[in-house]
Enzyme design. Structure first.
Site, short mmCIF file in Angstrom:
data_model
loop_
_atom_site.label_atom_id
_atom_site.label_comp_id
_atom_site.label_asym_id
_atom_site.label_seq_id
_atom_site.Cartn_x
_atom_site.Cartn_y
_atom_site.Cartn_z
N LYS A 172 0.84 -1.12 0.18
CA LYS A 172 -0.08 -0.08 0.05
C LYS A 172 0.90 1.18 0.19
O LYS A 172 2.03 1.32 0.13
CB LYS A 172 -0.90 0.08 1.22
CG LYS A 172 -0.18 0.09 2.57
CD LYS A 172 -1.15 -0.24 3.93
CE LYS A 172 -0.39 -0.20 5.00
NZ LYS A 172 -0.94 -0.94 6.10
N ARG A 225 -10.65 0.03 14.61
CA ARG A 225 -10.70 0.80 13.08
C ARG A 225 -11.51 0.37 12.28
O ARG A 225 -12.39 1.17 11.74
CB ARG A 225 -9.23 0.71 12.75
CG ARG A 225 -8.95 1.42 11.51
CD ARG A 225 -7.38 1.80 11.07
NE ARG A 225 -7.02 0.48 10.77
CZ ARG A 225 -5.60 0.26 10.41
NH1 ARG A 225 -4.72 1.35 10.27
NH2 ARG A 225 -5.30 -1.03 10.14
N TYR A 261 15.41 30.38 6.89
CA TYR A 261 14.37 31.19 7.22
C TYR A 261 14.20 31.15 8.82
O TYR A 261 14.69 30.23 9.46
CB TYR A 261 12.57 30.42 6.88
CG TYR A 261 12.76 30.54 5.57
CD1 TYR A 261 12.42 31.67 5.01
CD2 TYR A 261 12.59 29.38 4.91
CE1 TYR A 261 11.94 31.89 3.66
CE2 TYR A 261 12.01 29.36 3.35
CZ TYR A 261 11.82 30.61 3.05
OH TYR A 261 11.23 30.59 1.69
N MET A 312 11.27 24.31 1.62
CA MET A 312 10.51 23.48 0.64
C MET A 312 11.48 22.81 -0.37
O MET A 312 11.39 21.48 -0.64
CB MET A 312 9.54 24.16 -0.24
CG MET A 312 8.73 23.34 -0.84
SD MET A 312 7.25 24.44 -2.03
CE MET A 312 6.22 24.99 -0.71
C1 PLP Z 1 -0.45 -1.83 6.94
C2 PLP Z 1 -0.95 -3.28 7.29
C3 PLP Z 1 -0.26 -4.35 7.64
C4 PLP Z 1 1.13 -4.14 7.53
O1 PLP Z 1 1.89 -4.05 8.60
P1 PLP Z 1 3.38 -3.87 8.84
O2 PLP Z 1 3.63 -3.52 10.41
O3 PLP Z 1 3.83 -2.77 7.79
O4 PLP Z 1 3.80 -5.29 8.45
C5 PLP Z 1 -0.91 -5.38 8.01
N1 PLP Z 1 -2.49 -5.42 8.25
C6 PLP Z 1 -3.28 -4.29 8.05
C7 PLP Z 1 -4.45 -4.32 8.15
C8 PLP Z 1 -2.41 -3.04 7.54
O5 PLP Z 1 -3.00 -2.15 7.44
#
Ligand code: PLP
Length: 411
Positions: free
Chosen positions: A39, A138, A259, A307
């Site tokens: 992701k 979540r 800055y 930046m």
């Molecule tokens: C991102 C994610 C993972 C991976 O977690 P890592 O700590 O990067 O290994 C696993 N399960 C879910 C639901 C995630 O969102």
């Protein structure tokens, strides 16, 4: 154009990626399926190339956040590997979920119904994974409520619930809480005794092998970032982040830098201006605190990160000159700056350091078995001037002398 030097770039090391993949493999039972999490542009490393390399190396499933990322993988040529969506889908996304043959993570009958409707409309059958909340708070519902929704969802004709999952809130810091979450899941286990399970992320793999279940979802460790500090020596960082000196000056005592004039020279210094700033993802929180590597020396950031430009003190890096390479993240000689180091200074976690490396920073792929040597792919393909949606490959030198013998044993 072709010989134009890079100003600020990230090198992505395929051999380190395969090394980490084999370390992760060695932690899980052979029959456990590995969901390689890619992701957020593969945690900033580049979605399609990293995904392909991981699939070649033996990843069984790819994990992404959402259907847009799944579509990018399919368009990028990842045809057969299943894709698990880790975030909840929006109501309007289910048709594309079906189109991409992705597996959504659902928590409710409501979502299952939408998936079912989209599947029926396209004449296909959909696969979903069902999440139960055990403490992450979540996604998923708790206990009896979750079971009720699961049972109703299972009756839908065009949806198959192929696995049940949960997510740990504190896998990297609180084994007791993690164990409690596991016990909560096991309490309800008799209601879905026939279903494959998954619960583990990177940190969990080093807690207890029972957490491996039928699938594990692993991101961080694959990129060589240790979920716990003691894993640093086992894993190899995949990303190195570099820039160049654009200007060198001697400033005398009493002058200030950047800055807010937050840095005052107490004595004369040789200062280098670098082609990196928070616009590239080099956090402003690193101002006056982080170090970079120049000619095998640690050199301090002076004044605020701006930046596009950052100033460092190169008084100790005697021979450096304009155009020289500077390491922001990664190794130079015997020295190395890990994402954990920048994270500590910036008050964040390693995940955020690598994921934030910006769209302006091209990724250069080295030792990728699935790509020609030194392939360069713009970070965000749709920002290319060509307007092309696909990652376009431009190879500068050396053509594919790909020896496939060096593949990971798990291929
Ligand atoms: C991102 C994610 C993972 C991976 O977690 P890592 O700590 O990067 O290994 C696993 N399960 C879910 C639901 C995630 O969102």
């Amino acid at each position: 154009m072709k010989d134009r030097p890079l100003r600020c770039w990230a090198e992505i090391d395929g051999s380190a990626l395969r090394h980490n993949l084999s370390v992760v493999r060695s932690r899980i039972p052979q029959e456990t399926k590995l969901v390689a999490v890619v992701k957020a542009n593969a945690y900033g490393h580049g979605l399609v190339p990293v995904a392909k390399e991981l699939v070649e190396g033996g990843a069984d499933v790819l994990g992404v956040s959402n259907v847009e990322e799944a579509a990018e993988l399919r368009a990028g040529g990842v045809a057969a590997t299943p894709i698990l969506l880790l975030s909840a889908c929006l109501p309007g996304e289910f048709p594309q979920v079906i189109e991409c043959r992705a597996w959504p993570t659902i928590s409710t009958y409501e979502e299952a119904k939408r998936l079912n409707a989209a599947a029926q409309k396209s004449g296909r059958r959909a696969t979903a994974h069902f999440k139960i909340d055990t403490g992450m708070g979540r996604l998923g519902l708790w206990g009896a409520e979750a079971i009720k929704e699961l049972k109703r969802s299972e009756k839908l004709p065009a949806v198959g619930i192929e696995a049940v999952c949960t997510h740990f809130s504190s896998a990297d810091e609180d084994p007791e809480r993690t164990e409690e979450q596991w016990r909560e899941l096991m309490r309800w286990r008799p209601h879905f005794a026939d279903k494959p399970l998954h619960v583990a992320n990177s940190a969990t793999l080093w807690r207890k092998t029972v957490y491996a279940c039928s699938f594990v979802r692993v991101g961080l460790a694959l990129y060589g970032l240790p979920p716990m500090p003691f894993l640093r020596r086992l894993l190899r960082p995949v990303m190195s982040w570099k820039t160049r000196i654009t200007l060198l000056r001697h400033l005398s005592a009493g002058r200030t830098v950047s800055y807010g004039a937050t840095y005052l020279l107490r004595k004369a210094q040789r200062l280098a201006t670098l082609a990196v700033g928070y616009g590239d993802g080099y956090f402003r929180a690193l101002s006056n605190r982080a170090q970079v590597l120049v000619h095998g020396n640690r050199c301090r950031v002076r004044g605020r990160v701006t930046m596009d430009q950052t100033v460092v003190d190169v008084s100790s890096a005697a021979g450096c000159k304009v155009g020289d390479e500077v390491v922001l993240l990664g190794a130079q000689g015997d020295l190395v700056i890990h994402a954990e180091e920048l994270a500590r200074i910036a008050g964040t976690i390693g995940y955020e350091i690598v994921t934030a490396v910006g769209m302006r920073v091209p990724r250069i792929y080295r030792e990728f078995l699935s790509l020609p040597q030194g392939s360069r792919i713009s970070a965000k393909p749709n920002l290319r001037r060509t307007g092309s949606r696909q990652p376009r490959l431009s190879t500068s030198e050396g053509l594919p002398d790909r020896s496939r013998n060096a593949r990971s044993p798990h291929a």
